[in-house]
Structures are given as C-alpha cells and as structure tokens.
Design a protein around this motif. Structure first.
Motif, PDB file in Angstrom:
ATOM      1  N   GLU A 198       0.825  -1.213   0.000  1.00  0.00           N
ATOM      2  CA  GLU A 198       0.000   0.000   0.000  1.00  0.00           C
ATOM      3  C   GLU A 198       0.858   1.262   0.000  1.00  0.00           C
ATOM      4  OE1 GLU A 198      -3.938  -1.624   2.398  1.00  0.00           O
ATOM      5  OE2 GLU A 198      -2.519  -0.303   3.412  1.00  0.00           O
ATOM      6  N   ARG A 199       0.262   2.316  -0.490  1.00  0.00           N
ATOM      7  CA  ARG A 199       0.899   3.627  -0.420  1.00  0.00           C
ATOM      8  C   ARG A 199       0.762   4.174   1.004  1.00  0.00           C
ATOM      9  NH1 ARG A 199       2.008   5.664  -5.453  1.00  0.00           N
ATOM     10  NH2 ARG A 199       0.942   4.661  -7.207  1.00  0.00           N
ATOM     11  N   SER A 200       1.806   4.845   1.464  1.00  0.00           N
ATOM     12  CA  SER A 200       1.787   5.436   2.807  1.00  0.00           C
ATOM     13  C   SER A 200       1.660   6.942   2.686  1.00  0.00           C
ATOM     14  CB  SER A 200       3.069   5.083   3.565  1.00  0.00           C
ATOM     15  OG  SER A 200       3.190   3.680   3.700  1.00  0.00           O
ATOM     16  N   PRO A 201       0.758   7.564   3.436  1.00  0.00           N
ATOM     17  CA  PRO A 201       0.614   9.027   3.363  1.00  0.00           C
ATOM     18  C   PRO A 201       1.826   9.718   3.953  1.00  0.00           C
ATOM     19  CG  PRO A 201      -0.758   8.120   5.111  1.00  0.00           C
ATOM     20  CD  PRO A 201      -0.201   6.946   4.366  1.00  0.00           C
ATOM     21  N   VAL A 202       2.261  10.794   3.298  1.00  0.00           N
ATOM     22  CA  VAL A 202       3.379  11.567   3.813  1.00  0.00           C
ATOM     23  C   VAL A 202       2.901  12.908   4.365  1.00  0.00           C
ATOM     24  CG1 VAL A 202       3.935  12.745   1.640  1.00  0.00           C
ATOM     25  CG2 VAL A 202       5.765  12.272   3.297  1.00  0.00           C
ATOM     26  N   GLY A 203       1.716  13.341   3.943  1.00  0.00           N
ATOM     27  CA  GLY A 203       1.185  14.608   4.429  1.00  0.00           C
ATOM     28  C   GLY A 203      -0.101  14.976   3.718  1.00  0.00           C
ATOM     29  N   VAL A 204      -0.561  16.175   4.033  1.00  0.00           N
ATOM     30  CA  VAL A 204      -1.809  16.689   3.472  1.00  0.00           C
ATOM     31  C   VAL A 204      -1.518  18.015   2.781  1.00  0.00           C
ATOM     32  CG1 VAL A 204      -4.120  17.518   4.002  1.00  0.00           C
ATOM     33  CG2 VAL A 204      -3.197  15.571   5.244  1.00  0.00           C
ATOM     34  N   VAL A 205      -2.082  18.191   1.595  1.00  0.00           N
ATOM     35  CA  VAL A 205      -1.959  19.472   0.892  1.00  0.00           C
ATOM     36  C   VAL A 205      -3.363  20.026   0.682  1.00  0.00           C
ATOM     37  CG1 VAL A 205       0.205  18.890  -0.254  1.00  0.00           C
ATOM     38  CG2 VAL A 205      -1.961  18.325  -1.359  1.00  0.00           C
TER      39      VAL A 205
ATOM     40  N   LEU B 102       0.623  18.904   7.678  1.00  0.00           N
ATOM     41  CA  LEU B 102       0.155  19.769   6.608  1.00  0.00           C
ATOM     42  C   LEU B 102       1.371  20.282   5.845  1.00  0.00           C
ATOM     43  CD1 LEU B 102      -2.077  21.389   5.178  1.00  0.00           C
ATOM     44  CD2 LEU B 102      -1.729  23.188   6.899  1.00  0.00           C
ATOM     45  N   ILE B 103       1.395  20.043   4.544  1.00  0.00           N
ATOM     46  CA  ILE B 103       2.518  20.470   3.706  1.00  0.00           C
ATOM     47  C   ILE B 103       2.136  21.786   3.015  1.00  0.00           C
ATOM     48  CG2 ILE B 103       3.985  19.880   1.749  1.00  0.00           C
ATOM     49  CD1 ILE B 103       3.551  16.939   2.410  1.00  0.00           C
ATOM     50  N   GLU B 104       2.919  22.838   3.297  1.00  0.00           N
ATOM     51  CA  GLU B 104       2.673  24.154   2.707  1.00  0.00           C
ATOM     52  C   GLU B 104       3.779  24.457   1.707  1.00  0.00           C
ATOM     53  OE1 GLU B 104       2.416  26.832   5.979  1.00  0.00           O
ATOM     54  OE2 GLU B 104       0.397  26.213   6.557  1.00  0.00           O
ATOM     55  N   LEU B 105       3.406  24.635   0.450  1.00  0.00           N
ATOM     56  CA  LEU B 105       4.379  24.823  -0.627  1.00  0.00           C
ATOM     57  C   LEU B 105       4.256  26.186  -1.300  1.00  0.00           C
ATOM     58  CD1 LEU B 105       3.950  21.315  -2.286  1.00  0.00           C
ATOM     59  CD2 LEU B 105       5.724  22.016  -0.668  1.00  0.00           C
ATOM     60  N   GLY B 106       3.438  27.067  -0.746  1.00  0.00           N
ATOM     61  CA  GLY B 106       3.219  28.350  -1.397  1.00  0.00           C
ATOM     62  C   GLY B 106       2.448  28.148  -2.686  1.00  0.00           C
TER      63      GLY B 106
ATOM     64  N   VAL C  50      10.583  18.418   0.760  1.00  0.00           N
ATOM     65  CA  VAL C  50       9.808  18.132   1.970  1.00  0.00           C
ATOM     66  C   VAL C  50       9.686  16.618   2.184  1.00  0.00           C
ATOM     67  CG1 VAL C  50       7.529  18.277   3.023  1.00  0.00           C
ATOM     68  CG2 VAL C  50       8.525  20.292   1.951  1.00  0.00           C
ATOM     69  N   VAL C  51       9.411  15.896   1.121  1.00  0.00           N
ATOM     70  CA  VAL C  51       9.270  14.442   1.231  1.00  0.00           C
ATOM     71  C   VAL C  51      10.578  13.812   1.709  1.00  0.00           C
ATOM     72  CG1 VAL C  51       8.960  12.323  -0.095  1.00  0.00           C
ATOM     73  CG2 VAL C  51       7.411  14.248  -0.448  1.00  0.00           C
ATOM     74  N   ASP C  52      11.705  14.235   1.143  1.00  0.00           N
ATOM     75  CA  ASP C  52      12.998  13.685   1.555  1.00  0.00           C
ATOM     76  C   ASP C  52      13.253  13.929   3.038  1.00  0.00           C
ATOM     77  OD1 ASP C  52      13.467  12.767  -0.983  1.00  0.00           O
ATOM     78  OD2 ASP C  52      14.732  14.477  -1.575  1.00  0.00           O
ATOM     79  N   VAL C  53      12.887  15.114   3.501  1.00  0.00           N
ATOM     80  CA  VAL C  53      13.083  15.442   4.915  1.00  0.00           C
ATOM     81  C   VAL C  53      12.167  14.601   5.797  1.00  0.00           C
ATOM     82  CG1 VAL C  53      12.857  17.250   6.658  1.00  0.00           C
ATOM     83  CG2 VAL C  53      13.902  17.768   4.435  1.00  0.00           C
ATOM     84  N   MET C  54      10.904  14.514   5.439  1.00  0.00           N
ATOM     85  CA  MET C  54       9.956  13.748   6.247  1.00  0.00           C
ATOM     86  C   MET C  54      10.357  12.271   6.338  1.00  0.00           C
ATOM     87  SD  MET C  54       7.628  15.796   7.456  1.00  0.00           S
ATOM     88  CE  MET C  54       6.240  14.735   7.858  1.00  0.00           C
ATOM     89  N   LEU C  55      10.841  11.721   5.243  1.00  0.00           N
ATOM     90  CA  LEU C  55      11.240  10.310   5.258  1.00  0.00           C
ATOM     91  C   LEU C  55      12.539  10.090   6.026  1.00  0.00           C
ATOM     92  CD1 LEU C  55      10.397   9.236   1.591  1.00  0.00           C
ATOM     93  CD2 LEU C  55       9.029   8.911   3.660  1.00  0.00           C
TER      94      LEU C  55
ATOM     95  N   GLN D  75       6.968  23.184   5.828  1.00  0.00           N
ATOM     96  CA  GLN D  75       6.949  24.284   4.865  1.00  0.00           C
ATOM     97  C   GLN D  75       8.176  24.221   3.958  1.00  0.00           C
ATOM     98  OE1 GLN D  75       7.010  27.487   7.732  1.00  0.00           O
ATOM     99  NE2 GLN D  75       4.774  27.701   7.717  1.00  0.00           N
ATOM    100  N   ALA D  76       7.975  24.650   2.720  1.00  0.00           N
ATOM    101  CA  ALA D  76       9.097  24.717   1.785  1.00  0.00           C
ATOM    102  C   ALA D  76       8.811  25.785   0.760  1.00  0.00           C
ATOM    103  CB  ALA D  76       9.323  23.380   1.107  1.00  0.00           C
ATOM    104  N   GLY D  77       9.519  26.933   0.876  1.00  0.00           N
ATOM    105  CA  GLY D  77       9.389  27.974  -0.131  1.00  0.00           C
ATOM    106  C   GLY D  77      10.204  27.643  -1.355  1.00  0.00           C
ATOM    107  N   SER D  78      11.253  26.825  -1.160  1.00  0.00           N
ATOM    108  CA  SER D  78      12.111  26.359  -2.242  1.00  0.00           C
ATOM    109  C   SER D  78      12.759  25.054  -1.784  1.00  0.00           C
ATOM    110  CB  SER D  78      13.179  27.397  -2.593  1.00  0.00           C
ATOM    111  OG  SER D  78      14.106  27.516  -1.517  1.00  0.00           O
ATOM    112  N   LYS D  79      13.554  24.463  -2.632  1.00  0.00           N
ATOM    113  CA  LYS D  79      14.193  23.190  -2.262  1.00  0.00           C
ATOM    114  C   LYS D  79      15.266  23.369  -1.189  1.00  0.00           C
ATOM    115  CE  LYS D  79      17.864  23.283  -5.733  1.00  0.00           C
ATOM    116  NZ  LYS D  79      18.544  22.541  -6.819  1.00  0.00           N
ATOM    117  N   ASP D  80      15.709  24.611  -0.966  1.00  0.00           N
ATOM    118  CA  ASP D  80      16.771  24.873   0.005  1.00  0.00           C
ATOM    119  C   ASP D  80      16.253  25.503   1.292  1.00  0.00           C
ATOM    120  OD1 ASP D  80      18.785  23.969  -1.773  1.00  0.00           O
ATOM    121  OD2 ASP D  80      18.715  25.905  -2.812  1.00  0.00           O
ATOM    122  N   ASP D  81      14.942  25.577   1.445  1.00  0.00           N
ATOM    123  CA  ASP D  81      14.384  26.258   2.620  1.00  0.00           C
ATOM    124  C   ASP D  81      13.221  25.455   3.197  1.00  0.00           C
ATOM    125  OD1 ASP D  81      13.826  28.114   4.585  1.00  0.00           O
ATOM    126  OD2 ASP D  81      12.622  29.385   3.259  1.00  0.00           O
ATOM    127  N   VAL D  82      13.553  24.318   3.819  1.00  0.00           N
ATOM    128  CA  VAL D  82      12.546  23.464   4.443  1.00  0.00           C
ATOM    129  C   VAL D  82      12.505  23.776   5.934  1.00  0.00           C
ATOM    130  CG1 VAL D  82      11.807  21.093   4.910  1.00  0.00           C
ATOM    131  CG2 VAL D  82      12.916  21.646   2.730  1.00  0.00           C
TER     132      VAL D  82
END
Length: 289
Positions: free
Chosen positions: A158-165, A193-197, A209-214, A228-235
């Motif tokens: 099964e797929r595992s949830p990583v967050g909610v958007v 809750l995943i906030e991506l702007g 965000v996914v890499d960090v959460m895992l 939160q992640a405004g960019s790939k370098d700001d989690v």
C-alpha cells in the motif's frame, strides 16, 4: 643269313586306380571322416563373429537412435502435461486471496478481479488484473502468486501518506510520489500539513519536503504539524503542541541532520519551545522562542 630282329617288347605301365564314380559316372573325392561337422562349426563361428562386429560398429548409431527416441518421448510427455495444465478444469482458478491489505478493501480487490474465476491458471489474463488493480489509488504495487491447484494470491504493497496538501477540493492526503490517496473537507488527524506556497506536488519543493519527512525518525515525524518549503533549500518544520520550529535548509545530508536533531531534542527535553537550526549539521544552533 641275316639275323632276324626280335619283336620289340611293349612295356606296360600299371594304370592308376580310379576313384569310384558317382551316379553320373564322374569320379568323386571321398571326404575325410568328421570333415562336414568341422566345416559347419567354422561357418557358424564365422557368422557369430560377423554379427559381433556388426553390433560393435553400429553401437554408436544405435545409441544415437535411442537418444533421439528418448528426447522425443520426453517432448511428447511434456506437451501432454502442458496441455493438461492449460486446458484442464482441474487447474482452473477457484479462490482469490489478498495479502497486505490494510487501508485497501480486500473484498473490493477480490471483486475487481473475480472475472478470472473458472479460467485455467495458465491462461489468466494478467493484463486485465493489472488494469483493475491500478484503479485502486492506495495500491502502490502488487505481485501475484499461483498456488496450485486453484488459488491466486495477490500480495499488495500500500501507499503510505506523507502529508496533506490544500486543494480546491479540500484536504488531499498524498503519498511521497504526490499521488492523492483521499480527499476530505476536514484536515485528517495525525498527518502533517505540507505548505508549498504557489508550488504543487510536482515541484522540487515538494520533493525536498518528502525527503526530509522520510529521513526523520518516526518519533519526530509523528510530532510534525506543518512542513513548509518555499524552495528546495528552505525546508522548515513546526512541531505539534509546543510550536517548536526546525530550520532544516535543503534536503542534502538529511540523514546526518536527523541524527543531530534527535540529540538536540533529547538534550532540550520534549516540551522545549525553541528553534532547532540543523541547516549546517556540523554547527547546529538552538535558539529560544
């Protein structure tokens, strides 16, 4: 008076005795005693020797012929067994078993592929099975296993949830690949809750965000309220309850950052309201809030 020559004397040569003649009047030679048996024995031995020589010189061809006959017999037997396996109703599908289903409804999975029931196991339509199972969003992958004489086992991952958007349809629970697992009007409990702007789940910010959460230990990941992640370098992460924040930076060296964060949080205590900055994991910083 002339002398009178005496009459010449004729010397007689004794004639050679002739052998008794046969009925035709021609002479025949007498066979020595027992000669016929010796000739017949010699002929018999000669024939026996010839047969042995023939067998010796044809042994290889006879072995080759037996090898071909054996191979043909094996092919015929295998073809018969294959025909039985393919067409015999004895080996038809009668039972479908689903393993690994937790969030997925196992009964729904069984019903989706029960059109294969009654089909010989060797003739199952795996393309149709794949199509049916791909319609379940919670199934990440699956494998099938045939258990003779009549069972098909479907092993599900099964797929595992990583967050909610947040979407226009409500709160969408997503897995690490961004696949929407479910949608609800209310935010599900226990999911970050995943906030991506303005970015979406197909962005590099979401991947970070996914890499960090895992990379987080389960004990910390379960406490994340917002990622939160405004960019790939700001989690950045915000924890539940205390509101403590974690400045992560990029997803690079996430395994090291996770170990450093674990030690910092253990030193500060579970209820500390601080900011953990592990963006430079070799020089971490803890700031009061």
């Amino acid at each position: 008076m002339r002398p009178v020559d005496a009459a010449p004397s004729i010397a007689t040569v004794p004639s050679k005795p002739t052998a008794p003649s046969s009925a035709t009047g021609r002479p025949t030679e007498r066979e020595p005693a027992g000669g016929g048996k010796q000739v017949r024995a010699a002929a018999k031995e000669r024939r026996r020797f010839e047969r042995r020589e023939i067998r010796r010189f044809t042994r290889r061809s006879r072995h080759r012929r037996w090898g071909w006959l054996t191979a043909i017999a094996i092919v015929v037997v295998m073809a018969a067994l294959l025909a039985v396996a393919v067409y015999s109703p004895v080996l038809a599908l009668r039972t479908i078993r689903v393993d690994g289903a937790k969030s997925v409804d196992a009964k729904a999975v069984t019903k989706a592929i029960d059109g294969q029931l009654g089909t010989p196991l060797a003739l199952l339509d795996y393309g149709a099975i794949t199509t049916e199972l791909n319609s379940f969003p919670l199934i990440r992958s699956f494998a099938t296993e045939i258990v003779p004489p009549s069972t098909l086992v479907v092993h599900i991952v099964e797929r595992s949830p990583v967050g909610v958007v947040v979407t226009s349809a409500g709160f969408a629970t997503v897995d690490p690949a961004g696949v929407v697992l479910s949608t609800s009007a209310k935010r599900p409990d226990g999911t970050a809750l995943i906030e991506l702007g303005s970015a979406g789940t197909d962005s590099v910010a979401f991947e970070a965000v996914v890499d960090v959460m895992l990379a987080l230990p389960a004990s910390i990941r379960s406490r994340v309220d917002i990622a939160q992640a405004g960019s790939k370098d700001d989690v950045r992460l915000i924890l539940k309850g205390t509101g403590a924040q974690i400045v992560w930076g990029s997803a690079e060296r996430s395994a090291l950052k996770a170990r450093v964060l674990t030690e910092l949080m253990a030193a500060q205590g579970k209820n500390a309201r601080v900011e953990y900055d592990v963006s430079a994991p070799m020089s971490p910083v803890v700031r009061p809030r």
